[in-house]
Scaffold this motif. Structure first.
Motif, PDB file in Angstrom:
ATOM      1  N   ALA A  26       0.832  -1.209   0.000  1.00 17.54           N
ATOM      2  CA  ALA A  26       0.000   0.000   0.000  1.00 17.54           C
ATOM      3  C   ALA A  26       0.864   1.255   0.000  1.00 17.54           C
ATOM      4  O   ALA A  26       0.592   2.222  -0.727  1.00 17.54           O
ATOM      5  CB  ALA A  26      -0.927  -0.005   1.217  1.00 17.54           C
ATOM      6  N   ASN A  30       1.356   4.140  -2.759  1.00 21.37           N
ATOM      7  CA  ASN A  30       1.236   5.530  -2.331  1.00 21.37           C
ATOM      8  C   ASN A  30       2.298   6.391  -3.005  1.00 21.37           C
ATOM      9  O   ASN A  30       2.013   7.459  -3.576  1.00 21.37           O
ATOM     10  CB  ASN A  30       1.355   5.571  -0.803  1.00 21.37           C
ATOM     11  N   LEU A 167      -6.983   4.197   0.305  1.00 24.97           N
ATOM     12  CA  LEU A 167      -6.287   3.557  -0.804  1.00 24.97           C
ATOM     13  C   LEU A 167      -7.120   3.603  -2.079  1.00 24.97           C
ATOM     14  O   LEU A 167      -6.614   3.941  -3.165  1.00 24.97           O
ATOM     15  CB  LEU A 167      -5.953   2.108  -0.432  1.00 24.97           C
ATOM     16  N   CYS A 200      -2.626   7.024   4.646  1.00 23.81           N
ATOM     17  CA  CYS A 200      -1.865   5.781   4.549  1.00 23.81           C
ATOM     18  C   CYS A 200      -1.005   5.529   5.781  1.00 23.81           C
ATOM     19  O   CYS A 200      -1.217   4.561   6.516  1.00 23.81           O
ATOM     20  CB  CYS A 200      -1.006   5.791   3.295  1.00 23.81           C
ATOM     21  N   GLY A 259      -4.214  -0.415  -6.880  1.00 28.78           N
ATOM     22  CA  GLY A 259      -4.804   0.109  -5.650  1.00 28.78           C
ATOM     23  C   GLY A 259      -6.184  -0.448  -5.383  1.00 28.78           C
ATOM     24  O   GLY A 259      -6.539  -0.765  -4.237  1.00 28.78           O
ATOM     25  N   GLY A 263      -6.872  -2.860  -2.290  1.00 21.70           N
ATOM     26  CA  GLY A 263      -7.872  -2.343  -1.363  1.00 21.70           C
ATOM     27  C   GLY A 263      -8.881  -3.421  -0.989  1.00 21.70           C
ATOM     28  O   GLY A 263      -9.241  -3.589   0.187  1.00 21.70           O
TER      29      GLY A 263
END
Length: 551
Positions: A26, A30, A167, A200, A259, A263
């Motif tokens: 994640a 980002n 996310l 995040c 993502g 997620g």
């Protein structure tokens, strides 16, 4: 880092490691989505028509397109240098660029040609104030201020759900950037990206703290932070490769897709851990550490204000960290444009180097900086950490300047020592802050510190355009602007870190005095504000030493 990583994988529960890997991915996404725009800034600016214009090779010219060797390179070089050292206004520059014939030697059907018309074009180059604003402040301001309510939400609501929403939100905004048809569309997408990405780290670090026992927590966070360098390096590899294959819009599409997938995986498979609980070496749940006392909000704010504005070393540390952070942001947001416009590098050439140099150099630098600072601290005390900051930034600055003024491949090679030495500051500065701030304010102080340095550093890059204009614009002016805002900020940061030394010992004594007063009033002095109670401080090593060792 290798030893602590091995210890983590040997002692932690398998499910905890699985959660850590998902959180690392994640964070990687980002950073990838954050730096996608700088990689394709030039084609985006040409399609959406914003920013500055300059003379460049005409990509629709037959000979530029079909002679992908010395001919295309010569056209690029001649067009880029056409207006060097010529003082003309913008209108005159455009006429000279598009009406000029470029001298090129090429052969076709046995005939040698030496003159090409329409070889150059006057077009958007991706730079300028509008780019610097959309890459920096539009994202940074929203990112930092959105982090405040999201950080508070992390203490009260389901963190896994919030992380998943964030996310998917930043992935959606990355996807929408690919559909942008105007500058304001892209600006809205960047603002949404800032809101999503702000959630995040607060959620992820809090979840990690509850999944790993204290003695493994630093190692887990160290692994999580590898997402910074991995995501940034991937932005060059994926961004340039996808753009060359199918265009800039697909760069955003492809960066966004993972993502949504992860997620869904996170919300389905990651359990919200009980706050203040973790697992011991045998996988058994150990009870959360209890809070004996919690400062009321008003008193906490007052104590924080005292810690930052009545402690000169903390204030200087924040300013120095913000300045040094600014140098890193400026370079990260201008790397691709610089190598394209000034060094005349193709995207393939840039990707060849930049897809691994930040990853290797940054990771080594963060790790080595921690080891060096710990070695000196054990021998000479906490103030030696500041010497590591001063010396590392002063040594990194010449290599950063070499990246600006040497020709390829040496400009790229200069980035290796620049990253290794220059990135030592990240964990070391945090360790110095921990040495100075009272333990019961530590978590809040770290949050405020990151808020300050991100707002300072993330909003400095528009000055690149201002300084470039003050030097008259053009390639040389761009080099000088980056010289001031990249290695120049490294050196300024070094000087400001040096000033911290003069007040550090005084502030450490004040910190110990305040902790002693708190212990006298409440019967203890080592309770932190993230639900931890350390019942016997003499049996625990310095937290700053642990953080540096584990990083």
């Amino acid at each position: 880092m290798a030893f602590t990583t091995f210890k983590l994988f040997r002692q932690a529960r398998l499910y905890s490691i699985y959660v850590l890997i998902l959180l690392l991915i994640a964070y990687l996404l980002n950073q990838l989505d954050r730096y996608t725009l700088p990689i394709v800034a030039k084609p985006v600016a040409q399609d959406l028509k914003y920013g500055e214009k300059s003379c460049m090779a005409n990509s629709s010219n037959y000979y530029y397109t079909n002679f992908k060797d010395n001919t295309s390179s010569t056209i690029t070089h001649n067009c880029t240098h056409l207006l060097d050292d010529i003082k003309l206004n913008v209108t005159e520059q455009e006429k000279m660029c598009e009406g000029n014939s470029v001298l090129v030697n090429y052969t076709k059907n046995g005939t040698t040609y030496t003159n090409l018309t329409d070889a150059c074009e006057w077009n958007y180059d991706g730079s300028g104030l509008l780019y610097q604003v959309i890459a920096g402040p539009i994202f940074t301001v929203v990112y930092t201020f959105a982090g405040i309510p999201l950080g508070l939400a992390a203490d009260r609501y389901n963190r896994v759900r919030i992380l998943t929403v964030c996310l998917i939100l930043w992935s959606f905004c990355t996807l929408m950037a690919g559909f942008a048809n105007a500058y304001w569309n892209l600006a809205l997408a960047r603002m949404g990206l800032g809101i999503g990405e702000a959630g995040c780290s607060p959620m992820a670090t809090s979840i990690i703290a509850d999944y790993f026992p204290e003695h493994l927590r630093g190692s887990a966070l160290g692994i999580y932070n590898f997402g910074i360098y991995t995501g940034y390096s991937l932005a060059f590899a994926i961004g340039n490769g996808v753009y060359l294959a199918i265009g800039w819009r697909w760069v955003f599409y492809i960066a966004a897709i993972p993502g949504f997938i992860f997620g869904i995986i996170i919300i389905i498979s990651v359990k919200e851990p009980q706050r203040g609980q973790s697992n011991d070496d045998n996988g058994k749940t150990v009870s959360g550490l209890k809070k004996k006392f919690q400062l009321p909000l008003r008193e906490r704010v007052i104590e924080l204000l005292k810690a930052f504005f009545l402690s000169p070393s903390v204030l200087l540390l924040c300013i120095a960290g913000g300045v040094r952070n600014g140098g890193g942001y400026v370079w990260a947001l201008n790397t691709e444009l610089f190598f394209e416009t000034v060094k005349e590098q193709t995207k393939t050439q840039i990707s060849h180097w930049m897809s691994w140099i930040p990853l290797v150099g940054g990771s080594i630098g963060a790790f080595v900086g921690g080891i060096i600072s710990d070695v000196f601290v054990k021998k000479r005390g906490p103030h030696t950490r500041v010497w590591v900051l001063v010396i590392s930034q002063a040594l990194a600055a010449p290599f950063a300047a070499g990246a600006l003024f040497f020709n390829p491949p040496y400009c790229y090679l200069c980035l290796i020592p620049s990253n290794i030495i220059g990135e030592m500051w990240v964990g070391v500065t945090l360790a110095v802050l921990i040495d100075v701030v009272p333990v019961y304010l530590r978590t809040s102080a770290i949050a405020v510190y990151f808020f300050i340095i991100t707002n300072i550093g993330g909003n400095l890059n528009p000055l690149v355009s201002v300084i470039k204009s003050s030097f008259g614009g053009g390639r040389t002016a761009y080099e000088y602007a980056l010289l001031i805002m990249y290695p120049g900020l490294y050196m300024l940061g070094s000087v400001l870190f040096l000033l911290t030394l003069f007040v550090l010992r005084i502030d450490i004594r004040r910190k110990k005095q305040r902790e002693a007063e708190r212990e006298a009033l409440f019967g203890y002095g080592n309770s932190d504000d993230d639900d931890e109670e350390i019942t016997n401080s003499s049996e625990n090593k310095s937290d700053s030493d642990k953080i540096q060792r584990d990083l």
